[in-house]
Structure formats: structure tokens, C-alpha cells
Scaffold this motif. Structure first.
Motif, mmCIF file in Angstrom:
data_model
loop_
_atom_site.group_PDB
_atom_site.id
_atom_site.type_symbol
_atom_site.label_atom_id
_atom_site.label_comp_id
_atom_site.label_asym_id
_atom_site.label_seq_id
_atom_site.Cartn_x
_atom_site.Cartn_y
_atom_site.Cartn_z
ATOM 1 N N CYS A 194 -48.971 148.213 60.199
ATOM 2 C CA CYS A 194 -47.810 148.295 61.089
ATOM 3 C C CYS A 194 -46.773 149.226 60.488
ATOM 4 C CB CYS A 194 -47.179 146.918 61.297
ATOM 5 S SG CYS A 194 -48.184 145.764 62.240
ATOM 6 N N GLY A 241 -40.462 144.814 60.774
ATOM 7 C CA GLY A 241 -40.514 144.682 59.320
ATOM 8 C C GLY A 241 -40.030 143.320 58.852
ATOM 9 N N HIS A 245 -47.759 146.472 56.161
ATOM 10 C CA HIS A 245 -46.658 147.009 56.951
ATOM 11 C C HIS A 245 -45.647 147.741 56.082
ATOM 12 C CE1 HIS A 245 -44.737 143.298 55.531
ATOM 13 N NE2 HIS A 245 -43.578 143.809 55.892
ATOM 14 N N ASP A 267 -42.820 150.347 61.184
ATOM 15 C CA ASP A 267 -41.559 150.118 61.903
ATOM 16 C C ASP A 267 -40.704 151.372 61.751
ATOM 17 O OD1 ASP A 267 -39.199 149.222 63.021
ATOM 18 O OD2 ASP A 267 -39.273 147.259 62.041
#
Length: 269
Positions: free
Chosen positions: A42, A53, A75, A44
């Protein structure tokens, strides 16, 4: 412009309007894919709010605190302002990932535009209201017929043409229709009709999204999602209904995904 492995499917959640459930939906899609055993990363891009996040940081803290084995994506948040830093982070997250899920700010942003152009699936969540519809199209105030696409729809149209010229790839643009519980039925039908008209003109797919439920907001501090059935203990009817919405949304997204049962690692509803 950054590039990643050819086998990484990039899913970008983009909407220049806030309050549409974009970040919540992005987290749920990422966790749903990770729950199937996929390698998910992921990114952000909203370094101001950093909702995705912080959501995943909360999830990591819950895993550490409780010892529960919850699916967890890799992430990172893009905080730099240079194209070189963006490309480096994009490459790091893409490497070895089946999916890269990208959440963008609810405003115009150069890195969000780049991400949209690099997407394989571009998801634009919106609520059932003409305030949200105005982002992608304009309607006649008396007939509610679509008069023209708005700036954002034209921006995405240009990004799709640019991508097709660059590598022959077709971006699957999905408008995800979240449901506001306080919107009356006639207005919902008008919005639905207008979306159907605009979909034919600019070429997006329209799919059902998530309802406006307090449940989603309550899950944020622990970083949990509707996929984490085992973490809930006993689930109420609201949880079950929201979980079914999520299943339907994931099916409608029609993402290329590992051949594993849906939410197999998270327990049955």
C-alpha cells in the motif's frame, strides 16, 4: 515516470473530493486481497491526512498487542516532493507485490495524476449525491440529464489515452457508488440515471460500494476491517450486512486475483 514489475496489478483510489470513503475502501480492498494470500503493498500519497498509513499502523499495533495472525500489507507514505523519491518508493513497493494499492489525496496533486496514469484499475468512490456527481459530470437542473463531463472525467479520459499510447494498456476505470443512508429514494434514482448516462459517454464501469455505517469508523483505532471476523468475536447483524457489501464490492471489482477462497484466512462470516 516510475515503473514496476509487469505482474504487479496497480489499483489506484482517486477522487479530488474528500469524504467519499476512499481511504476506508482502499484499506478494505488491500486487506481483502492479503487475506487471500496475495502479496499486497500500500502506498499512501496523502502525507497530510495519511489515513491509510495510520490505519495500517493501528493494525500493526493491534497485531503486536494481541498476537493475532491478521493479514497485513506492506505499506509506506510518500512524504517527499521530488519525482525521484516517488519513483524510488513506487519501485520498492512494487517489487515482489501481486498488488500495489495506492490511496491519493482528496485534492489535485501531481503525484496522484501520475499514479492514475500508471493504474491498471482506477477506482473513484463517490456518494449518492449530485454534490459528488459534479466531480465527474454536470446535469441540467430541471431534467437531471447529463449535459457534459466535468474536468475530472476529462482528466481521467486523457490519462487513459496517454497510457494506451505509451504501452497499449487499457485502464479499467471503476466508479464505486457508496450509499448514503439519509438520501431519499428519488434522488438516488436520479443520481443512478445520471451515472448510467455518463458511463456510456466516458467509459467507466459502475459498481456498488459500501454503506454509510458507524462500524467502519469504529474499526479505525484498532486497524481492523470487516474481513477480520475472528477478531470481532460475536458479530452483530450490522457487521454481517457490511461484510456482505464488501464481498459484493470485491466481486464487482473483478480484479485478477489468486485462486483462493474469498477471505479464506479471515474466517467465515
Amino acid at each position: 515516470m516510475p515503473s514496476g514489475p509487469d505482474n504487479t496489478h496497480v489499483i489506484v483510489f482517486a477522487n479530488e473530493k474528500g469524504g467519499t470513503g476512499k481511504s476506508t475502501t482502499a484499506v478494505h480492498v488491500a486487506i481483502a486481497l492479503a487475506a487471500k494470500g496475495a502479496r499486497v503493498a500500500c502506498l499512501d500519497l496523502d502525507h497530510r491526512q495519511r489515513t491509510v498509513g495510520r490505519y495500517l499502523d493501528n493494525r500493526a499495533a493491534t497485531i503486536k498487542r494481541t498476537g493475532q495472525d491478521l493479514p497485513m500489507p506492506v505499506h509506506a507514505t510518500h512524504t517527499a516532493q521530488t519525482e525521484a523519491a516517488f519513483e524510488e518508493l513506487w519501485g520498492q513497493l512494487s517489487a515482489g507485490a501481486d498488488y500495489l494499492v495506492v490511496d491519493t489525496p482528496g485534492r489535485d496533486d501531481p503525484f496522484a495524476r501520475t499514479a492514475a496514469a500508471l493504474s491498471d484499475t482506477l477506482v473513484t468512490p463517490m456518494n449518492d449525491s449530485f454534490v459528488d456527481f459534479d466531480l465527474i459530470g454536470q446535469v441540467d437542473p430541471e431534467t437531471y440529464k447529463v449535459t457534459r463531463p466535468s474536468f475530472y472525467a476529462e482528466l481521467i479520459w486523457d490519462a487513459r489515452k496517454q497510457r494506451a499510447r505509451a504501452d497499449g494498456t487499457t485502464i479499467d476505470w471503476v466508479v464505486l457508488r457508496n450509499r448514503l443512508q439519509h438520501i431519499e429514494a428519488r434522488n438516488m434514482r436520479r443520481v443512478q440515471d445520471a451515472l448510467g448516462q455518463l458511463a456510456k459517454r466516458v467509459g467507466f464501469r459502475l459498481i456498488p460500494g459500501l454503506g454509510e455505517r458507524v462500524i467502519y469508523r469504529e474499526l479505525f483505532p484498532a486497524g481492523l476491517t470487516m474481513i477480520d471476523a475472528k477478531a470481532f468475536g460475536q458479530m452483530g447483524l450490522g457487521h454481517v450486512a457490511a461484510r456482505q457489501e464488501l464481498r459484493e464490492m470485491m466481486a464487482a471489482l473483478a480484479l485478477p486475483e489468486p485462486a483462493l477462497p474469498l477471505f479464506a484466512d479471515a474466517g467465515a462470516a
